[in-house]
Design a protein around this motif. Sequence first.
Motif, PDB file in Angstrom:
ATOM      1  N   UNK A  18      -0.316  24.813  21.060  1.00  9.98           N
ATOM      2  CA  UNK A  18      -1.382  25.701  21.533  1.00  9.98           C
ATOM      3  C   UNK A  18      -2.564  24.834  21.944  1.00  9.98           C
ATOM      4  N   UNK A  19      -2.923  24.907  23.209  1.00  9.29           N
ATOM      5  CA  UNK A  19      -3.987  24.046  23.713  1.00  9.29           C
ATOM      6  C   UNK A  19      -5.366  24.513  23.268  1.00  9.29           C
ATOM      7  N   UNK A  20      -5.591  25.836  23.360  1.00  8.72           N
ATOM      8  CA  UNK A  20      -6.925  26.348  23.069  1.00  8.72           C
ATOM      9  C   UNK A  20      -7.242  26.183  21.584  1.00  8.72           C
ATOM     10  N   UNK A  21      -8.385  25.574  21.331  1.00  8.36           N
ATOM     11  CA  UNK A  21      -8.814  25.363  19.953  1.00  8.36           C
ATOM     12  C   UNK A  21      -8.235  24.125  19.310  1.00  8.36           C
ATOM     13  N   UNK A  22      -7.422  23.360  20.040  1.00 10.18           N
ATOM     14  CA  UNK A  22      -6.877  22.118  19.487  1.00 10.18           C
ATOM     15  C   UNK A  22      -8.032  21.152  19.251  1.00 10.18           C
ATOM     16  N   UNK A  23      -8.169  20.696  18.021  1.00  9.21           N
ATOM     17  CA  UNK A  23      -9.318  19.873  17.649  1.00  9.21           C
ATOM     18  C   UNK A  23      -8.858  18.586  16.975  1.00  9.21           C
ATOM     19  N   UNK A  24      -9.490  17.480  17.328  1.00  4.77           N
ATOM     20  CA  UNK A  24      -9.200  16.193  16.710  1.00  4.77           C
ATOM     21  C   UNK A  24     -10.515  15.478  16.432  1.00  4.77           C
ATOM     22  N   UNK A  25     -10.545  14.635  15.400  1.00  2.14           N
ATOM     23  CA  UNK A  25     -11.761  13.855  15.139  1.00  2.14           C
ATOM     24  C   UNK A  25     -12.132  13.014  16.352  1.00  2.14           C
TER      25      UNK A  25
ATOM     26  N   UNK B 222     -16.323  16.016  16.381  1.00  8.97           N
ATOM     27  CA  UNK B 222     -15.015  16.583  16.720  1.00  8.97           C
ATOM     28  C   UNK B 222     -14.912  16.826  18.220  1.00  8.97           C
ATOM     29  N   UNK B 223     -13.723  16.645  18.751  1.00 12.48           N
ATOM     30  CA  UNK B 223     -13.412  17.048  20.128  1.00 12.48           C
ATOM     31  C   UNK B 223     -12.511  18.271  20.051  1.00 12.48           C
ATOM     32  N   UNK B 224     -12.939  19.361  20.662  1.00 10.41           N
ATOM     33  CA  UNK B 224     -12.126  20.569  20.691  1.00 10.41           C
ATOM     34  C   UNK B 224     -11.843  20.944  22.144  1.00 10.41           C
ATOM     35  N   UNK B 225     -10.589  21.216  22.439  1.00 11.98           N
ATOM     36  CA  UNK B 225     -10.186  21.560  23.792  1.00 11.98           C
ATOM     37  C   UNK B 225     -10.191  23.077  23.964  1.00 11.98           C
ATOM     38  N   UNK B 226     -10.781  23.512  25.056  1.00  8.60           N
ATOM     39  CA  UNK B 226     -10.895  24.944  25.322  1.00  8.60           C
ATOM     40  C   UNK B 226     -10.216  25.297  26.635  1.00  8.60           C
ATOM     41  N   UNK B 227      -9.331  26.291  26.605  1.00  6.09           N
ATOM     42  CA  UNK B 227      -8.741  26.793  27.844  1.00  6.09           C
ATOM     43  C   UNK B 227      -9.625  27.865  28.462  1.00  6.09           C
ATOM     44  N   UNK B 228     -10.656  28.279  27.739  1.00  3.99           N
ATOM     45  CA  UNK B 228     -11.637  29.226  28.264  1.00  3.99           C
ATOM     46  C   UNK B 228     -12.727  28.429  28.966  1.00  3.99           C
ATOM     47  N   UNK B 229     -12.984  28.763  30.235  1.00  9.99           N
ATOM     48  CA  UNK B 229     -13.981  28.034  30.997  1.00  9.99           C
ATOM     49  C   UNK B 229     -14.693  28.925  31.986  1.00  9.99           C
ATOM     50  N   UNK B 230     -14.855  28.426  33.205  1.00 11.58           N
ATOM     51  CA  UNK B 230     -15.658  29.124  34.213  1.00 11.58           C
ATOM     52  C   UNK B 230     -15.126  30.528  34.494  1.00 11.58           C
ATOM     53  N   UNK B 231     -13.817  30.662  34.665  1.00  8.14           N
ATOM     54  CA  UNK B 231     -13.250  31.982  35.000  1.00  8.14           C
ATOM     55  C   UNK B 231     -13.542  33.005  33.905  1.00  8.14           C
ATOM     56  N   UNK B 232     -13.275  32.612  32.674  1.00  8.40           N
ATOM     57  CA  UNK B 232     -13.522  33.523  31.555  1.00  8.40           C
ATOM     58  C   UNK B 232     -15.011  33.765  31.361  1.00  8.40           C
ATOM     59  N   UNK B 233     -15.818  32.727  31.619  1.00 10.40           N
ATOM     60  CA  UNK B 233     -17.268  32.882  31.518  1.00 10.40           C
ATOM     61  C   UNK B 233     -17.801  33.850  32.557  1.00 10.40           C
ATOM     62  N   UNK B 234     -17.219  33.819  33.761  1.00  6.69           N
ATOM     63  CA  UNK B 234     -17.626  34.742  34.817  1.00  6.69           C
ATOM     64  C   UNK B 234     -17.400  36.192  34.382  1.00  6.69           C
TER      65      UNK B 234
END
Length: 500
Positions: free
Chosen positions: A226-233, A285-297
Amino acid sequence: MKRPRKRNASVAVIDIGSNSVRLVVYEQMSRSLVSVFNEKALCGLGREVQSTGLLAPDAVDKALTALRRFHALCKVQRVERVYAIATAACRDATNGADFIAKAERICGVKIDILSGPIEAKLSALGVISGIHRPDGIVGDLGGGSLELIDVRGNAVRSGVTLPLGSLALQDLSHKSLKRAERIVKNELTAVSQLQRGRGRTFYAVGGTWRALARIHIIQSGYPLSVMHGYAIPASDALDFARRLRRLAATNLLANIEAVADARRPLLTYAALVLEYVIRVAKPKTIMFSTFGVREGLLYSMLSESERAKDGFLCGAQTLNELLSRSARHAEELIGWTDRFVRVVGLRETDEDRRLRHAACLLSDIGWRVHPDHRGEQTLSLITHGNFGSVTHQGRVFVALSVFFRYAGLSEENEPPAVMQAMVTPAQFERARVLGAAFRVAHLISAARPGVLPATHFRSHGRKLMLVFEHRMVDLVADRVGSRFRQLARLVGRSGSIVRR
């Protein structure tokens, strides 16, 4: 006879980026967006903008061809509303306006060319819509630009746009990594937005950074794809970015099958930008988000009351309505477990409570699966579900709670060890307690509404009682008593059934 529920109008976003042109169709405009169709074409519109000032002719042809297909797809799917946006390449290229005019004729809608600050703000709103109470710096890396903006909860500060998109950086550096490194270092060192990132989270948005996350997930053997919310130090992310740069020098990146061919040459530039972001911002922490411009719009178009809703609970409620035998029963289960937690004196944080409520909403979604496989199937469905506003750890806790509801608590039905390892021992035990509570509640009520409100918890010393109102006493059985005593033991009590 019930009338079939009227289907809500679907909505689509056409996103004309510097590298990809994408169509995403969402089931409906709501707090919890669910995509029903998602397709991209890697056209490379911004490939030569920095050096020539123009959108490349072949890239324009590819993009217009993709847009013709997207327009046809919207018609086939009977999309009610279509929004179209364009970003860095189209706003920077001298022939951008001409391309947009042609694109508008094809799409039949107005295309908004986003300014850098607006693009940054929409990226931040996308993260806010998909991450529960974010606190850190959002970095949206596209093909043409990098947007950086500070977010804390629902508050968004002013953002900045830099010409550090993967295609732009490749173009500016003439494909020299040493030259690209100097450009990135000079651009990022004095960015005030990054100075506020120390010890916080950096939210990485954008397709090429998602590609980096996909590689990291595969190489690390992480149990959730699962890409969204994937977090690593951040320290791990820094080592990973440096390692990718070394691989680039040996041309081994060309063999990474998990990433599209057209995106592989850009991985090194994305890794380079991430490396210097970490060096300058010093996030935790680095967290990857699949939510971006489209979802923000789309999030920006919701009413204030709708934006204030909990995204994860809204998503869980949608699945509850679609898959459970009774949506109202799940709502009653929330109140029932509220009373249980209060009477037993279990300590809960706000996060514990929202996850418990989500688990209640999802507790009956596996009833159509064969009984022998309900536990494992719901475990997979929830951990890999299309949810926002929940961490991976939170996903697993909720999934384990529902797993135990179906599989029981015997040792031979333990969940996979990799799932257990993703939560703390305290969370694992809490999931067992919640699963045991679900087993009692669903056995009593057969997942039908109106039953649970007629049962009550009482506590006397170390004794926990489940009291049935007179009108429900015929539901009492030995099996109910056995499950309730098991639940009571898990919270250090003895349990008994009382008929009133």
